[in-house]
Scaffold this motif. Sequence first.
Motif, short mmCIF file in Angstrom:
data_model
loop_
_atom_site.label_atom_id
_atom_site.label_comp_id
_atom_site.label_asym_id
_atom_site.label_seq_id
_atom_site.Cartn_x
_atom_site.Cartn_y
_atom_site.Cartn_z
N VAL A 56 0.83 -1.20 0.00
CA VAL A 56 0.00 0.00 0.00
C VAL A 56 0.86 1.26 0.00
CG1 VAL A 56 -1.81 1.23 1.24
CG2 VAL A 56 -1.84 -1.25 1.16
N ASN A 57 2.06 1.14 0.58
CA ASN A 57 3.02 2.26 0.61
C ASN A 57 2.47 3.50 1.31
OD1 ASN A 57 4.69 0.57 -0.81
ND2 ASN A 57 4.49 1.63 -2.77
N LYS A 58 1.79 3.29 2.43
CA LYS A 58 1.24 4.40 3.21
C LYS A 58 1.55 4.21 4.69
CE LYS A 58 -1.06 7.24 0.47
NZ LYS A 58 -0.77 8.69 0.44
N ASP A 59 2.00 5.28 5.31
CA ASP A 59 2.12 5.31 6.76
C ASP A 59 0.89 6.06 7.28
OD1 ASP A 59 2.70 5.59 9.44
OD2 ASP A 59 4.85 5.88 9.10
N THR A 105 -8.95 -2.68 8.10
CA THR A 105 -7.81 -2.93 8.98
C THR A 105 -6.54 -2.89 8.15
OG1 THR A 105 -6.77 -4.50 10.51
CG2 THR A 105 -8.04 -5.43 8.70
N THR A 106 -5.48 -2.32 8.71
CA THR A 106 -4.23 -2.14 7.98
C THR A 106 -3.07 -2.64 8.83
OG1 THR A 106 -3.87 0.09 8.86
CG2 THR A 106 -5.12 -0.10 6.80
N ALA A 107 -1.93 -2.85 8.16
CA ALA A 107 -0.69 -3.21 8.86
C ALA A 107 0.45 -2.40 8.26
CB ALA A 107 -0.41 -4.71 8.72
N ILE A 108 1.19 -1.72 9.10
CA ILE A 108 2.37 -0.97 8.68
C ILE A 108 3.51 -1.29 9.64
CG2 ILE A 108 1.01 0.93 7.70
CD1 ILE A 108 1.65 2.53 10.25
N GLY A 128 9.80 5.17 13.52
CA GLY A 128 9.05 6.40 13.68
C GLY A 128 8.36 6.82 12.40
N ALA A 129 7.26 7.54 12.55
CA ALA A 129 6.52 8.05 11.40
C ALA A 129 7.23 9.30 10.86
CB ALA A 129 5.09 8.37 11.79
#
Length: 400
Positions: free
Chosen positions: A46-49, A73-76, A81-82
């Motif tokens: 997905v390439n999203k934080d 629901t997502t997983a990163i 750190g963001a």
Amino acid sequence: MIRILFQNPQGLGQMVQADSTYSDKINKLKYVLLKHDIDVLGLSEVNKDWRKVPYQRSLWNVTDDWFEHRRITTAINTQNGARSETQYGGTLLMAVNNIAHRICSTQEDPRGLGRWTSMVIQGKKGENCRIICAYCPPCISLGTTSAYALQTATLAKNNIYACARTIFWEDLSQYITEHKETGETLIVMGGWNSEYRDVVNWMEHHGFQDATIHSKHSQTPPPITCTQSRDNPIDAIFIQTPNKIWQGVYLAFDYLFGDHRGLWCDIPVKYILGFSPKQLSVAKARQLKNTDPRVRNRYISKLHNLLSAKQIYSKFTEIFHQVEIDPSGVDYHKFERLDEEITEAMAVAERQCRKLHSGQVVWSPTYQKACDKMRYWELVVKELQGKRVNIRKYEVFDKN
């Protein structure tokens, strides 16, 4: 049937543009989900934080009006750190409408590396189905920000000096085994970035087979799922009982977006829920609003006339006196017939009081815009006639 769609979008990108319109990726995704009645969507890479993405530009807000209900629901990789909205890798699952109501729990990668996410669909008598969406990053160099590099660095911090891909397969094996032992039915989909035959052998060892290959409408040999891959698919959906698959489909490359195909499979509801639920009845709008005294008084008057015409009052008085004299001698079938007559009179009175004309035209943004424009010019005409106009309504229509 429950329809599951999976794709590697190679990043969702900027979902909402500067002019507040959706990107081409989001518009295509919405079109496919709605047109084909997708029940569960899985996305890898997905390439999203999501920790850095404002709600207005997040998938939660973008998809808010697509469905009546939906669960995401997502997983990163939460071990770092963001820093920006972009974080390579990550997975996402979204269940919509009826299936969304049956999601009893969600879970992310136990190591917090964003390698997979899962949701559990609750069935009958404790029969649960866990859907897993995973992403195994390739061993390519994109600097220190690639998914593989971040996972390798995080593992090293925990004194695990091994290839991140090797640890991925070891951890996924343990995760699958643990949940199979609890009796859950498992469906695993993902972007594997590995030799197809190696993935198939690994999955078969754990009791899975490719859903699209073993469906009633399979294609042999399987087509590539990425334009940059060689001669085998690198994305696949795996299921424990392939003969339960009704249909597996490889979408064309340009049907969604990116360099990867979309894949979907149709699975009987009974396989996932343990039973076939009955179609729920749709609640009908009440025609009578008791908050409007004019309508309420009209309803009472019409109902009184109907009850008088059918001599309901005299019939009720007669039955009441019989009950007082000898309750055991009362014919209780008269109560039922009297109740049916009263119910019928109430329905007739309700239909005569207020008629609903809504729903004749299907709502759409074009229709809403036309209605707002018409109301705007009605206000203009009213103001030119010297009548009082609420200026705030102008502001609402100007925004729209």
